[in-house]
Design a protein around this motif. Structure first.
Motif, mmCIF file in Angstrom:
data_model
loop_
_atom_site.group_PDB
_atom_site.id
_atom_site.type_symbol
_atom_site.label_atom_id
_atom_site.label_comp_id
_atom_site.label_asym_id
_atom_site.label_seq_id
_atom_site.Cartn_x
_atom_site.Cartn_y
_atom_site.Cartn_z
ATOM 1 N N GLU A 43 -127.679 82.228 -46.276
ATOM 2 C CA GLU A 43 -127.255 83.575 -45.941
ATOM 3 C C GLU A 43 -126.536 83.589 -44.599
ATOM 4 O OE1 GLU A 43 -130.795 86.076 -48.230
ATOM 5 O OE2 GLU A 43 -130.661 86.107 -46.047
ATOM 6 N N ARG A 44 -125.707 84.585 -44.419
ATOM 7 C CA ARG A 44 -125.023 84.748 -43.148
ATOM 8 C C ARG A 44 -126.037 85.112 -42.068
ATOM 9 N NH1 ARG A 44 -119.364 87.779 -43.442
ATOM 10 N NH2 ARG A 44 -119.277 86.146 -45.058
ATOM 11 N N GLU A 45 -126.000 84.411 -40.932
ATOM 12 C CA GLU A 45 -126.984 84.626 -39.885
ATOM 13 C C GLU A 45 -126.336 85.016 -38.564
ATOM 14 O OE1 GLU A 45 -129.193 81.278 -38.405
ATOM 15 O OE2 GLU A 45 -127.602 79.857 -38.915
ATOM 16 N N PHE A 46 -127.069 85.788 -37.804
ATOM 17 C CA PHE A 46 -126.636 86.256 -36.495
ATOM 18 C C PHE A 46 -126.644 85.109 -35.492
ATOM 19 C CE2 PHE A 46 -127.840 88.048 -32.330
ATOM 20 C CZ PHE A 46 -126.825 88.963 -32.139
ATOM 21 N N VAL A 47 -125.562 84.947 -34.753
ATOM 22 C CA VAL A 47 -125.458 83.934 -33.706
ATOM 23 C C VAL A 47 -125.619 84.564 -32.325
ATOM 24 C CG1 VAL A 47 -123.959 82.225 -32.615
ATOM 25 C CG2 VAL A 47 -124.007 82.448 -35.118
ATOM 26 N N GLY A 48 -124.903 85.628 -32.077
ATOM 27 C CA GLY A 48 -124.974 86.315 -30.805
ATOM 28 C C GLY A 48 -124.036 87.497 -30.792
ATOM 29 N N ASP A 89 -125.217 73.077 -36.816
ATOM 30 C CA ASP A 89 -124.314 74.158 -36.448
ATOM 31 C C ASP A 89 -123.123 74.263 -37.393
ATOM 32 O OD1 ASP A 89 -125.768 74.946 -34.104
ATOM 33 O OD2 ASP A 89 -124.864 73.266 -33.015
ATOM 34 N N THR A 90 -122.969 73.307 -38.282
ATOM 35 C CA THR A 90 -121.863 73.316 -39.233
ATOM 36 C C THR A 90 -121.927 74.570 -40.101
ATOM 37 O OG1 THR A 90 -121.683 70.906 -39.299
ATOM 38 C CG2 THR A 90 -120.825 72.126 -41.181
ATOM 39 N N ALA A 91 -120.846 75.339 -40.104
ATOM 40 C CA ALA A 91 -120.810 76.595 -40.846
ATOM 41 C C ALA A 91 -119.434 77.221 -40.687
ATOM 42 C CB ALA A 91 -121.884 77.569 -40.349
ATOM 43 N N VAL A 92 -119.197 78.266 -41.458
ATOM 44 C CA VAL A 92 -118.066 79.149 -41.213
ATOM 45 C C VAL A 92 -118.522 80.212 -40.231
ATOM 46 C CG1 VAL A 92 -116.421 80.775 -42.199
ATOM 47 C CG2 VAL A 92 -117.063 78.729 -43.475
ATOM 48 N N TYR A 93 -117.789 80.392 -39.159
ATOM 49 C CA TYR A 93 -118.140 81.347 -38.117
ATOM 50 C C TYR A 93 -117.257 82.579 -38.227
ATOM 51 C CZ TYR A 93 -121.242 78.059 -35.801
ATOM 52 O OH TYR A 93 -122.285 77.212 -35.496
ATOM 53 N N TYR A 94 -117.883 83.743 -38.152
ATOM 54 C CA TYR A 94 -117.201 85.019 -38.276
ATOM 55 C C TYR A 94 -117.441 85.874 -37.038
ATOM 56 C CZ TYR A 94 -117.315 83.909 -43.301
ATOM 57 O OH TYR A 94 -117.190 83.315 -44.529
ATOM 58 N N CYS A 95 -116.455 86.657 -36.655
ATOM 59 C CA CYS A 95 -116.695 87.704 -35.679
ATOM 60 C C CYS A 95 -116.720 89.044 -36.398
ATOM 61 C CB CYS A 95 -115.655 87.703 -34.549
ATOM 62 S SG CYS A 95 -113.947 87.970 -35.046
ATOM 63 N N ALA A 96 -117.439 90.000 -35.816
ATOM 64 C CA ALA A 96 -117.645 91.281 -36.461
ATOM 65 C C ALA A 96 -117.791 92.380 -35.419
ATOM 66 C CB ALA A 96 -118.894 91.232 -37.349
ATOM 67 N N GLY A 97 -117.390 93.596 -35.785
ATOM 68 C CA GLY A 97 -117.473 94.740 -34.897
ATOM 69 C C GLY A 97 -118.456 95.779 -35.391
ATOM 70 N N ARG A 98 -119.137 96.413 -34.434
ATOM 71 C CA ARG A 98 -120.113 97.462 -34.711
ATOM 72 C C ARG A 98 -119.781 98.664 -33.849
ATOM 73 N NH1 ARG A 98 -125.394 98.749 -36.305
ATOM 74 N NH2 ARG A 98 -126.724 99.720 -34.711
ATOM 75 N N TYR A 99 -119.858 99.856 -34.420
ATOM 76 C CA TYR A 99 -119.447 101.073 -33.737
ATOM 77 C C TYR A 99 -120.612 101.906 -33.213
ATOM 78 C CZ TYR A 99 -115.108 99.696 -35.860
ATOM 79 O OH TYR A 99 -113.999 98.969 -36.231
ATOM 80 N N ARG A 105 -128.303 93.152 -35.429
ATOM 81 C CA ARG A 105 -128.460 91.719 -35.654
ATOM 82 C C ARG A 105 -128.329 91.340 -37.117
ATOM 83 N NH1 ARG A 105 -130.924 89.045 -31.183
ATOM 84 N NH2 ARG A 105 -131.617 90.526 -29.565
ATOM 85 N N ARG A 106 -128.050 92.310 -37.964
ATOM 86 C CA ARG A 106 -127.958 92.073 -39.395
ATOM 87 C C ARG A 106 -126.522 92.245 -39.868
ATOM 88 N NH1 ARG A 106 -133.266 92.410 -41.372
ATOM 89 N NH2 ARG A 106 -132.476 92.609 -43.511
ATOM 90 N N GLU A 107 -126.176 91.545 -40.938
ATOM 91 C CA GLU A 107 -124.828 91.601 -41.470
ATOM 92 C C GLU A 107 -124.409 93.036 -41.783
ATOM 93 O OE1 GLU A 107 -124.322 89.170 -44.881
ATOM 94 O OE2 GLU A 107 -122.217 89.695 -45.181
ATOM 95 N N ASP A 108 -125.318 93.815 -42.350
ATOM 96 C CA ASP A 108 -124.996 95.183 -42.745
ATOM 97 C C ASP A 108 -124.820 96.123 -41.564
ATOM 98 O OD1 ASP A 108 -127.061 95.218 -45.779
ATOM 99 O OD2 ASP A 108 -125.062 94.411 -45.378
#
Length: 123
Positions: A43-48, A89-99, A105-108
Motif C-alpha cells: 500500500e502507499r505509505e506516508f513518508v513525510g 526504500d525502493t519504491a515509486v515516490y509521490y508528492c501530494a497536496g492537502r488543503y 498522514r493517510r492517502e485519502d
C-alpha cells in the motif's frame, strides 16, 4: 487546478543519497505538502510532510534521521533529501497536496497528486 510534478528519481547504491523535487504549478493553495511512496505489492505509505507556510516537518519512523523535507516557496518546489538509502526504500515516490489546516498522514487526506518517480536502491 494545481499540478504537481516529481523529478530526481533513479538508481543508487545502498548508503548513497538522492534528492527529489516536487514542482507545483497552477492555482497553489495547499497548506500541507507530503511525500508518499509505494513499493510493488504494498500500500502507499506516508513518508513525510511539510507545512507550506511555516515549514514545520513531519516524518515517518522508517525515515527519521535519514530523510529531510524542505521547500522553496519562491520556486513553488518541495524537496526530499534522502541519505543513507536502504534497499527497502525502493519504491515509486509521490508528492501530494492537502488543503485542510491540519496534517494528514493517510492517502485519502490528500486531493492533489503527482505522477510519481521511481527510486531503486541496490544492495
Amino acid at each position: 487546478q494545481v499540478q504537481l510534478v516529481e523529478s530526481g528519481g533513479g538508481l543508487v547504491q545502498a548508503g548513497g543519497s538522492l534528492r527529489l523535487s516536487c514542482a507545483a504549478s497552477g492555482r497553489i493553495a495547499s497548506r500541507y505538502v507530503a511525500w508518499f511512496r509505494q513499493a510493488p505489492g504494498k500500500e502507499r505509505e506516508f513518508v513525510g510532510a511539510i507545512s507550506r507556510s511555516i515549514g514545520t516537518t513531519y516524518y515517518a519512523d522508517a525515515v527519521k534521521g535519514r530523510f529531510t523535507i524542505s521547500r522553496d516557496n519562491a520556486k513553488n518546489t518541495m524537496y526530499l533529501q534522502m541519505n543513507n538509502l536502504k534497499p527497502e526504500d525502493t519504491a515509486v515516490y509521490y508528492c501530494a497536496g492537502r488543503y485542510a489546516n491540519t496534517l494528514g498522514r493517510r492517502e485519502d487526506d490528500y486531493s492533489t497528486w503527482g505522477q510519481g518517480t521511481q527510486i531503486t536502491v541496490s544492495s
